[in-house]
Design a protein around this motif. Structure first.
Motif, PDB file in Angstrom:
ATOM      1  N   ASP A   1       0.768  -1.230   0.096  1.00  0.00           N
ATOM      2  CA  ASP A   1      -0.046   0.128   0.021  1.00  0.00           C
ATOM      3  C   ASP A   1       0.710   1.334   0.043  1.00  0.00           C
ATOM      4  OD1 ASP A   1      -2.186   1.471  -0.068  1.00  0.00           O
ATOM      5  OD2 ASP A   1      -2.716   1.180   2.096  1.00  0.00           O
ATOM      6  N   LEU A   2       0.386   2.304  -0.401  1.00  0.00           N
ATOM      7  CA  LEU A   2       0.744   3.664  -0.242  1.00  0.00           C
ATOM      8  C   LEU A   2      -0.083   4.562   0.414  1.00  0.00           C
ATOM      9  CD1 LEU A   2       2.028   4.132  -4.058  1.00  0.00           C
ATOM     10  CD2 LEU A   2       3.438   3.467  -2.153  1.00  0.00           C
ATOM     11  N   PRO A   3      -0.194   4.394   1.754  1.00  0.00           N
ATOM     12  CA  PRO A   3      -1.484   4.897   2.356  1.00  0.00           C
ATOM     13  C   PRO A   3      -1.432   6.512   2.509  1.00  0.00           C
ATOM     14  CG  PRO A   3       0.385   4.182   3.985  1.00  0.00           C
ATOM     15  CD  PRO A   3       0.586   3.616   2.665  1.00  0.00           C
ATOM     16  N   ASN A   4      -0.375   7.074   2.719  1.00  0.00           N
ATOM     17  CA  ASN A   4      -0.202   8.817   2.857  1.00  0.00           C
ATOM     18  C   ASN A   4      -0.543   9.135   1.473  1.00  0.00           C
ATOM     19  OD1 ASN A   4       0.877   8.609   5.574  1.00  0.00           O
ATOM     20  ND2 ASN A   4       2.530   7.794   4.557  1.00  0.00           N
ATOM     21  N   SER A   5      -0.067   8.570   0.286  1.00  0.00           N
ATOM     22  CA  SER A   5      -0.357   9.050  -0.862  1.00  0.00           C
ATOM     23  C   SER A   5      -2.120   8.985  -1.178  1.00  0.00           C
ATOM     24  CB  SER A   5       0.259   8.506  -1.965  1.00  0.00           C
ATOM     25  OG  SER A   5       1.629   8.604  -1.747  1.00  0.00           O
ATOM     26  N   ARG A   6      -2.641   7.689  -0.761  1.00  0.00           N
ATOM     27  CA  ARG A   6      -4.205   7.678  -0.922  1.00  0.00           C
ATOM     28  C   ARG A   6      -4.994   8.526  -0.258  1.00  0.00           C
ATOM     29  NH1 ARG A   6      -6.345   3.850   1.880  1.00  0.00           N
ATOM     30  NH2 ARG A   6      -4.361   2.923   2.221  1.00  0.00           N
TER      31      ARG A   6
ATOM     32  N   LEU B   1       4.932  10.758  -1.306  1.00  0.00           N
ATOM     33  CA  LEU B   1       5.667   9.727  -1.817  1.00  0.00           C
ATOM     34  C   LEU B   1       7.031   9.979  -2.333  1.00  0.00           C
ATOM     35  CD1 LEU B   1       5.555   6.758  -2.963  1.00  0.00           C
ATOM     36  CD2 LEU B   1       4.240   7.670  -5.111  1.00  0.00           C
ATOM     37  N   VAL B   2       7.872   9.030  -2.211  1.00  0.00           N
ATOM     38  CA  VAL B   2       9.332   9.150  -2.810  1.00  0.00           C
ATOM     39  C   VAL B   2       9.303   8.098  -3.600  1.00  0.00           C
ATOM     40  CG1 VAL B   2      11.711   9.192  -2.162  1.00  0.00           C
ATOM     41  CG2 VAL B   2      10.297  10.769  -1.092  1.00  0.00           C
ATOM     42  N   ILE B   3       9.853   8.026  -5.009  1.00  0.00           N
ATOM     43  CA  ILE B   3      10.232   7.069  -5.650  1.00  0.00           C
ATOM     44  C   ILE B   3      11.689   6.930  -5.812  1.00  0.00           C
ATOM     45  CG2 ILE B   3      10.074   6.226  -8.022  1.00  0.00           C
ATOM     46  CD1 ILE B   3       7.827   7.819  -8.327  1.00  0.00           C
TER      47      ILE B   3
ATOM     48  N   GLY C   1       6.837  10.213   7.684  1.00  0.00           N
ATOM     49  CA  GLY C   1       5.393   9.889   7.167  1.00  0.00           C
ATOM     50  C   GLY C   1       5.240   9.926   5.720  1.00  0.00           C
ATOM     51  N   ILE C   2       6.259   9.460   5.287  1.00  0.00           N
ATOM     52  CA  ILE C   2       6.456   9.534   3.696  1.00  0.00           C
ATOM     53  C   ILE C   2       6.239   8.009   2.989  1.00  0.00           C
ATOM     54  CG2 ILE C   2       7.830  10.143   1.608  1.00  0.00           C
ATOM     55  CD1 ILE C   2       8.996  12.164   3.298  1.00  0.00           C
ATOM     56  N   ASP C   3       5.413   7.879   2.073  1.00  0.00           N
ATOM     57  CA  ASP C   3       5.435   6.622   1.307  1.00  0.00           C
ATOM     58  C   ASP C   3       6.795   6.232   0.518  1.00  0.00           C
ATOM     59  OD1 ASP C   3       2.813   6.081   2.391  1.00  0.00           O
ATOM     60  OD2 ASP C   3       1.686   7.196   0.591  1.00  0.00           O
ATOM     61  N   VAL C   4       7.007   5.122   0.433  1.00  0.00           N
ATOM     62  CA  VAL C   4       8.447   4.844  -0.375  1.00  0.00           C
ATOM     63  C   VAL C   4       8.077   3.899  -1.234  1.00  0.00           C
ATOM     64  CG1 VAL C   4      10.799   4.344  -0.175  1.00  0.00           C
ATOM     65  CG2 VAL C   4       9.641   5.213   1.649  1.00  0.00           C
TER      66      VAL C   4
ATOM     67  N   VAL D   1      -1.758   4.641  -9.889  1.00  0.00           N
ATOM     68  CA  VAL D   1      -2.972   5.261  -9.966  1.00  0.00           C
ATOM     69  C   VAL D   1      -3.962   3.937  -9.609  1.00  0.00           C
ATOM     70  CG1 VAL D   1      -5.051   5.851 -11.319  1.00  0.00           C
ATOM     71  CG2 VAL D   1      -2.763   7.265 -11.535  1.00  0.00           C
ATOM     72  N   GLU D   2      -3.657   2.657 -10.161  1.00  0.00           N
ATOM     73  CA  GLU D   2      -4.362   1.553  -9.823  1.00  0.00           C
ATOM     74  C   GLU D   2      -4.469   1.522  -8.310  1.00  0.00           C
ATOM     75  OE1 GLU D   2      -3.806  -1.289 -13.507  1.00  0.00           O
ATOM     76  OE2 GLU D   2      -2.542  -1.603 -12.163  1.00  0.00           O
ATOM     77  N   LYS D   3      -3.374   1.539  -7.446  1.00  0.00           N
ATOM     78  CA  LYS D   3      -3.262   1.568  -6.161  1.00  0.00           C
ATOM     79  C   LYS D   3      -3.964   2.594  -5.472  1.00  0.00           C
ATOM     80  CE  LYS D   3      -1.346  -1.191  -4.447  1.00  0.00           C
ATOM     81  NZ  LYS D   3      -2.020  -2.477  -4.170  1.00  0.00           N
TER      82      LYS D   3
END
Length: 284
Positions: A71-76, A154-156, A188-191, A272-274
């Motif tokens: 999951d990417l909870p913070n982004s969602r 989010l960080v890629i 608090g950042i998604d990775v 986006v699917e996530k």
């Protein structure tokens, strides 16, 4: 359409768990096969690409290669609450855009444009923090000032190429990945990790695929999603979607417009699917 490679007269310009050493080490043969496959139609490819709603069928690959379960909870949450989605693309030359014909044809720029297309009405920001030649350690030391300070959702993190080429040591590489992931999560950042691109002459770097496996092992251990760039680009070559010169620059190390475009668009669709599958369904 896939954008043209700068200076090219015709045609467009321009990787979880161990999947088996034989496949990971087979790139040289796949590159050789790519030239033979160019004449095949996309409908004749053995794999079934997820071409629905894709901006270009030439970039479409099997969904299993580019999707992730984590999951990417913070982004969602940011999207759900109507807030801006801020992404920092942290990496080396593949992120900075070495080999691209312009700033607009780098993968972070393509990613932003495609996210805006798939998520109309949402504010999207993609900040490019790529520096050519950077190792995982160098990127780790840049995180406070250049990444966390931007307050991204989010960080890629694209990494592993220079560590593998320099063969800095697998344990050291994995340690830096763990430290970087922990630092970002504490903020608090998604990775989302992005693994290495395949190389046409990978035999020059005997440990190259060992670093690919190491990154995926750390991702599994830490439950961090991975965009499997190695697998995506390998399939594009194998199926003849893009020629070798539409994926790699003449130095056989860097990407060019075609591969940047396919990475940016397929990665956007996976995100986006996530985060908002209903939005993708509406596009479809």
């Amino acid at each position: 359409m896939v954008p043209r490679r700068h200076g090219q007269g015709a045609g467009p310009p321009q990787c979880g768990a161990r999947r088996g050493e034989s496949r990971l080490r087979s790139l040289s043969g796949l590159v050789a096969m790519a030239g033979l496959c160019i004449g095949l139609s996309l409908s004749g490819a053995a794999a079934q690409p997820d071409s629905a709603a894709a901006p270009s069928s030439r970039c479409a690959v099997q969904a299993a290669l580019r999707t992730f379960a984590e999951d990417l909870p913070n982004s969602r949450t940011a999207l759900r609450d109507g807030r801006s989605l801020t992404i920092v693309a942290l990496g080396s030359s593949s992120t900075a855009g070495t080999g691209a014909s312009s700033d607009q044809t780098t993968y972070p720029a393509v990613l932003k444009a495609e996210l805006e297309r798939l998520l109309p009405g949402h504010e999207i920001s993609v900040i490019n923090r790529g520096i050519g030649g950077n190792s995982a350690m160098q990127m780790y030391h840049r995180m406070d000032d250049e990444v966390i300070s931007e307050e991204p959702n989010l960080v890629i993190w694209q990494t592993g190429v220079n560590d593998a080429i320099g063969d800095i040591g697998l344990d050291r590489f994995k340690r830096m990945l763990r430290k970087g992931i922990a630092k970002l999560r504490e903020a608090g950042i998604d990775v989302l990790l992005m693994d290495q691109q395949p190389l046409p002459r990978a035999e020059r770097y005997p440990a190259y695929t060992d670093y690919l496996t190491a990154l995926r092992e750390v991702a599994t251990e830490t439950s961090v999603p991975v965009y499997r760039r190695y697998d995506v680009m390998t399939e594009l070559l194998r199926d003849g979607r893009l020629r070798q010169d539409e994926i790699f620059s003449s130095d056989a190390l860097h990407m060019v417009d075609g591969s940047y475009y396919c990475v940016g668009t397929t990665l956007a669709r996976s995100i986006v699917e996530k985060l908002a599958p209903r939005a993708l369904g509406a596009i479809r």
